[in-house]
Scaffold this motif. Structure first.
Motif, PDB file in Angstrom:
ATOM      1  N   THR A  45      67.030 -99.013  17.975  1.00 39.86           N
ATOM      2  CA  THR A  45      67.948 -97.972  17.529  1.00 39.86           C
ATOM      3  C   THR A  45      69.384 -98.422  17.768  1.00 39.86           C
ATOM      4  O   THR A  45      69.649 -99.336  18.550  1.00 39.86           O
ATOM      5  CB  THR A  45      67.690 -96.646  18.269  1.00 39.86           C
ATOM      6  OG1 THR A  45      67.804 -96.879  19.678  1.00 39.86           O
ATOM      7  CG2 THR A  45      66.311 -96.102  17.941  1.00 39.86           C
ATOM      8  N   HIS A  71      64.030 -99.601  13.067  1.00 40.09           N
ATOM      9  CA  HIS A  71      64.459 -98.319  13.631  1.00 40.09           C
ATOM     10  C   HIS A  71      65.905 -97.955  13.338  1.00 40.09           C
ATOM     11  O   HIS A  71      66.313 -96.820  13.595  1.00 40.09           O
ATOM     12  CB  HIS A  71      64.206 -98.305  15.137  1.00 40.09           C
ATOM     13  CG  HIS A  71      62.746 -98.308  15.456  1.00 40.09           C
ATOM     14  ND1 HIS A  71      61.983 -97.165  15.480  1.00 40.09           N
ATOM     15  CD2 HIS A  71      61.890 -99.336  15.708  1.00 40.09           C
ATOM     16  CE1 HIS A  71      60.731 -97.478  15.755  1.00 40.09           C
ATOM     17  NE2 HIS A  71      60.646 -98.784  15.902  1.00 40.09           N
ATOM     18  N   THR A 106      72.800 -95.846  10.759  1.00 41.32           N
ATOM     19  CA  THR A 106      71.906 -94.733  11.056  1.00 41.32           C
ATOM     20  C   THR A 106      70.622 -95.201  11.714  1.00 41.32           C
ATOM     21  O   THR A 106      70.158 -96.311  11.477  1.00 41.32           O
ATOM     22  CB  THR A 106      71.577 -93.947   9.766  1.00 41.32           C
ATOM     23  OG1 THR A 106      70.880 -92.762  10.100  1.00 41.32           O
ATOM     24  CG2 THR A 106      70.735 -94.762   8.797  1.00 41.32           C
ATOM     25  N   ASN A 107      70.087 -94.334  12.545  1.00 40.35           N
ATOM     26  CA  ASN A 107      68.750 -94.533  13.090  1.00 40.35           C
ATOM     27  C   ASN A 107      67.764 -93.885  12.125  1.00 40.35           C
ATOM     28  O   ASN A 107      68.070 -92.863  11.511  1.00 40.35           O
ATOM     29  CB  ASN A 107      68.615 -93.877  14.465  1.00 40.35           C
ATOM     30  CG  ASN A 107      69.410 -94.599  15.520  1.00 40.35           C
ATOM     31  OD1 ASN A 107      69.534 -95.819  15.499  1.00 40.35           O
ATOM     32  ND2 ASN A 107      69.961 -93.851  16.447  1.00 40.35           N
ATOM     33  N   ASP A 109      64.135 -91.939  11.377  1.00 44.53           N
ATOM     34  CA  ASP A 109      63.186 -91.085  12.087  1.00 44.53           C
ATOM     35  C   ASP A 109      61.888 -91.873  12.289  1.00 44.53           C
ATOM     36  O   ASP A 109      61.649 -92.894  11.644  1.00 44.53           O
ATOM     37  CB  ASP A 109      62.936 -89.787  11.324  1.00 44.53           C
ATOM     38  CG  ASP A 109      62.311 -90.024   9.958  1.00 44.53           C
ATOM     39  OD1 ASP A 109      61.095 -90.299   9.903  1.00 44.53           O
ATOM     40  OD2 ASP A 109      63.036 -89.951   8.948  1.00 44.53           O
ATOM     41  N   ALA A 110      61.059 -91.407  13.200  1.00 38.21           N
ATOM     42  CA  ALA A 110      59.843 -92.137  13.590  1.00 38.21           C
ATOM     43  C   ALA A 110      58.913 -92.380  12.408  1.00 38.21           C
ATOM     44  O   ALA A 110      58.339 -93.473  12.275  1.00 38.21           O
ATOM     45  CB  ALA A 110      59.121 -91.394  14.701  1.00 38.21           C
ATOM     46  N   GLN A 111      58.741 -91.405  11.534  1.00 38.02           N
ATOM     47  CA  GLN A 111      57.827 -91.563  10.405  1.00 38.02           C
ATOM     48  C   GLN A 111      58.320 -92.651   9.451  1.00 38.02           C
ATOM     49  O   GLN A 111      57.543 -93.496   9.006  1.00 38.02           O
ATOM     50  CB  GLN A 111      57.646 -90.251   9.652  1.00 38.02           C
ATOM     51  CG  GLN A 111      56.666 -90.372   8.502  1.00 38.02           C
ATOM     52  CD  GLN A 111      56.425 -89.060   7.784  1.00 38.02           C
ATOM     53  OE1 GLN A 111      57.077 -88.064   8.066  1.00 38.02           O
ATOM     54  NE2 GLN A 111      55.492 -89.065   6.858  1.00 38.02           N
ATOM     55  N   THR A 112      59.618 -92.640   9.146  1.00 37.99           N
ATOM     56  CA  THR A 112      60.169 -93.666   8.259  1.00 37.99           C
ATOM     57  C   THR A 112      60.031 -95.043   8.887  1.00 37.99           C
ATOM     58  O   THR A 112      59.637 -96.005   8.222  1.00 37.99           O
ATOM     59  CB  THR A 112      61.641 -93.359   7.934  1.00 37.99           C
ATOM     60  OG1 THR A 112      61.720 -92.062   7.322  1.00 37.99           O
ATOM     61  CG2 THR A 112      62.234 -94.385   6.987  1.00 37.99           C
TER      62      THR A 112
END
Length: 123
Positions: A45, A71, A106-107, A109-112
Motif C-alpha cells: 500500500t 495493492h 491510490t490504494n 481495495d482488497a477485492q480488486t
C-alpha cells in the motif's frame, strides 16, 4: 526534494499551523515514485513493496508477483483501467474491476487487489 516541492511543503505547513489543522505526509506517501507518462503498480500500500512500471500504452498481463498481489497504483500522466481476466476453461471472460484517473495515487481495495491480473494504460 526539489526546491519547488520544498517551498510548496513549507507553504502548506504554514497554512496548516495558521488554520489550526495539522497534517503531514506519512513516510508511506513518499514511496510513490513513478516517472512522468507512466503507470506504476506496487505490491504494498501507499506505493511500497515491489514496483512494476507498465512498459507502454495498451493492454498488459501483470507479471508474476503482481497479478493478484497489487495493492497500490500511481498514474503520472495516463489513466489505467484495471481488469480481471477470468479463465473459466472455455476461453475466459474479461471484467473491468477498476479505473484510476490521470495523476493519481491510490490504494486498491482488497477485492480488486485479489483479482487484478490485466491492465490497459490509456494514452
Amino acid at each position: 526534494m526539489s526546491r519547488k516541492l520544498g517551498k510548496i511543503a513549507a507553504v502548506a505547513a504554514a497554512a496548516s499551523v495558521a488554520s489550526g489543522v495539522l497534517f503531514a505526509a506519512s513516510p508511506a506517501e513518499a514511496a510513490y515514485d513513478c516517472r512522468y507518462g507512466k503507470v506504476c503498480l506496487n505490491t504494498g500500500t501507499f506505493g511500497n513493496g515491489s514496483r512494476w512500471e507498465v512498459p507502454s500504452c495498451g493492454e498488459h498481463w501483470l507479471p508474476s508477483g503482481f497479478a493478484y498481489h497489487t495493492h497500490s497504483v500511481q498514474t503520472w500522466g495516463n489513466s489505467v483501467t484495471l481488469f480481471w481476466f477470468d479463465q473459466d476453461g472455455q476461453g475466459g471472460y474479461i471484467h473491468q474491476i477498476g479505473f484510476v484517473g490521470q495523476n493519481a495515487q491510490t490504494n486498491l481495495d482488497a477485492q480488486t487487489a485479489d483479482l487484478l491480473n490485466y491492465v490497459r494504460v490509456n494514452c
